[in-house]
Design an enzyme around this catalytic site. Sequence first.
Site, mmCIF file in Angstrom:
data_model
loop_
_atom_site.group_PDB
_atom_site.id
_atom_site.type_symbol
_atom_site.label_atom_id
_atom_site.label_comp_id
_atom_site.label_asym_id
_atom_site.label_seq_id
_atom_site.Cartn_x
_atom_site.Cartn_y
_atom_site.Cartn_z
ATOM 1 N N ASP A 245 62.411 56.331 90.697
ATOM 2 C CA ASP A 245 63.542 57.073 90.137
ATOM 3 C C ASP A 245 64.895 56.633 90.709
ATOM 4 O OD1 ASP A 245 61.396 58.384 89.003
ATOM 5 O OD2 ASP A 245 61.532 60.157 90.287
ATOM 6 N N TRP B 89 56.792 70.579 84.909
ATOM 7 C CA TRP B 89 55.354 70.337 84.996
ATOM 8 C C TRP B 89 54.647 71.665 85.215
ATOM 9 C CZ3 TRP B 89 54.595 65.706 83.302
ATOM 10 C CH2 TRP B 89 55.521 64.688 83.567
ATOM 11 N N GLU C 11 61.391 63.661 94.070
ATOM 12 C CA GLU C 11 61.512 62.998 92.774
ATOM 13 C C GLU C 11 62.965 63.056 92.297
ATOM 14 O OE1 GLU C 11 58.447 64.842 90.161
ATOM 15 O OE2 GLU C 11 57.377 62.952 90.404
ATOM 16 N N TRP D 159 52.128 63.845 77.948
ATOM 17 C CA TRP D 159 52.637 62.719 78.727
ATOM 18 C C TRP D 159 51.732 61.504 78.538
ATOM 19 C CZ3 TRP D 159 51.149 59.573 82.824
ATOM 20 C CH2 TRP D 159 52.175 58.925 83.509
ATOM 21 N N ASP E 134 61.952 63.700 81.960
ATOM 22 C CA ASP E 134 63.265 63.588 82.603
ATOM 23 C C ASP E 134 64.363 62.928 81.752
ATOM 24 O OD1 ASP E 134 61.246 63.991 84.404
ATOM 25 O OD2 ASP E 134 61.637 62.199 85.573
HETATM 26 C C1 FRU Z 1 59.594 63.476 87.312
HETATM 27 C C2 FRU Z 1 58.722 62.231 87.202
HETATM 28 C C3 FRU Z 1 59.382 61.055 87.874
HETATM 29 C C4 FRU Z 1 58.782 59.883 87.163
HETATM 30 C C5 FRU Z 1 58.638 60.401 85.762
HETATM 31 C C6 FRU Z 1 57.440 59.901 85.020
HETATM 32 O O1 FRU Z 1 59.370 64.416 86.331
HETATM 33 O O2 FRU Z 1 57.446 62.479 87.728
HETATM 34 O O3 FRU Z 1 59.243 61.025 89.271
HETATM 35 O O4 FRU Z 1 59.584 58.738 87.220
HETATM 36 O O5 FRU Z 1 58.568 61.818 85.853
HETATM 37 O O6 FRU Z 1 57.466 60.292 83.698
#
Ligand code: FRU
Length: 484
Positions: free
Chosen positions: A162, A301, A219, A64, A40
Amino acid sequence: MSHEEKLAAANAAENKLAAELNLRWFPKYHLAARGGWVNDPNGFCYALGKYHLFYQHYPYGTAWGPMHWGHAVSEDLVHWQHLPEALAPSEDYDRDGCFSGSAIEHEGKLYLLYTGHNFTEKFGDDDHMHQVQCLAVSEDGVNFNKLGVVINPPEGFMHFRDPKVDRLPDGSFYMVLGARTPDNEGRILLYKSSDLVHWSEPEILVSAKDNDVNCFMYECPDLFKVGDKYAVATSPMGLKPDGIERNNPSITQWMYGTFDGRTFKKESELTEIDAGLSFYATQSCEAPDGRRILSAWMNMWHVAQPENTDGWNGAFTLPREVTFENGKLYQRPVREVEKLVTATEEIADFTLAHGSKTLCADAQAVRLQLALDPAKAEQSGISLGTSAVLTVDRQHGELTLLRTDKGLYLPRSVKIDPAAKLTLDVFIDTSSIEVFVNDGESVITTRIFPQNDRQLLAFASNGEAAFSSVKVSKLGNSIDRPCF
Ligand code: FRU
């Protein structure tokens, strides 16, 4: 290790990846990290005299991992300079990641609000976690000091993340936050503050039960002013596909309405912001001239990410200006993209019937603008080598972007009026294509992974189609990469 030591280690790790990148798909004019994984965009803002775009970053590899905040700055939204890592997990409360959040200037300093993330059983177990909202501050816009936790979750809430902060007209702050209730309903919570440190009890801004009952988590919510409306943008989890709508593995939607500082009254339903395969977790920023600009993770994702063997993974969409016109939200590439143009070729109007015409022999970093009258052609459009085909299908009244490389074959479509002429503004980069349809009425953004063939063609089949106002602009590099 201290935060400073963690940051130094992260910078060194990123430099190592950056020195060994395979550049075959590395973007020329879209922002990406110098190396490692990104998701993000975070803290997108204009502050201390510059645009800042931070991002979820794992500088140690291309998958990730414990999230850091990467950081880039720009004077004009299209030329970016990388800065050192801004945040690294270092404290008990953010041990497993500095998750997404936002940034805002206040009293001459730049504040970051982010989610401190902990897995409470084992790393990666999303059913056992603890999330809190944290504050960090910088005087120079480069080095950040952590100030600790400012918001703890309501009783029983585990997914709670977030934070996106903005100002109300009276100068005080509001924050929207994504949450999942203990009985699995998605919520966007609203908090208020006058100093960014002390926050009110939450109120419910948006509930899944009023929108899509399948949503169990919102999110990356955003709530921003656009014209005389407010828009809510978010990436809801759990939605079910419906025809060409909501087909993506990860979805980002928006709706508009009014907001009086407390209540958001929706005047539209949540709809997808971008129909393509590569748009997630959008975040907006207010430009100094009042424009509302948004960017998003140009990936999502659960999709293929072939660049992950190349030392990097993920990029950001072009910044887009959002407007509210004719009862609709529009998005157009920011006008600053003109600064990237190095050469332009105008092509005289032409008509095709059962055939094709080359518009650019080797489209690496190109903007293609045209008007297309599908007239009598059953199908017409443009194609890029063997990687992507953008087709106006008159029979179905759809414009479809089809990714044609082996293993990546997936169409994404928007509805169009099959009888009407349409305009296309197409941005092609090394591994992406962004299609703005009818002056920003809809957008399709998809990562592509071409090998060598990058011939850009116009085509028509089964009848005649007319192409007019065709313009091909070559775009220059927008990223300063000091260590390459
Ligand atoms: C969205 C997310 C957010 C979180 C972040 C973790 O893509 O899942 O909700 O803060 O990525 O990397």
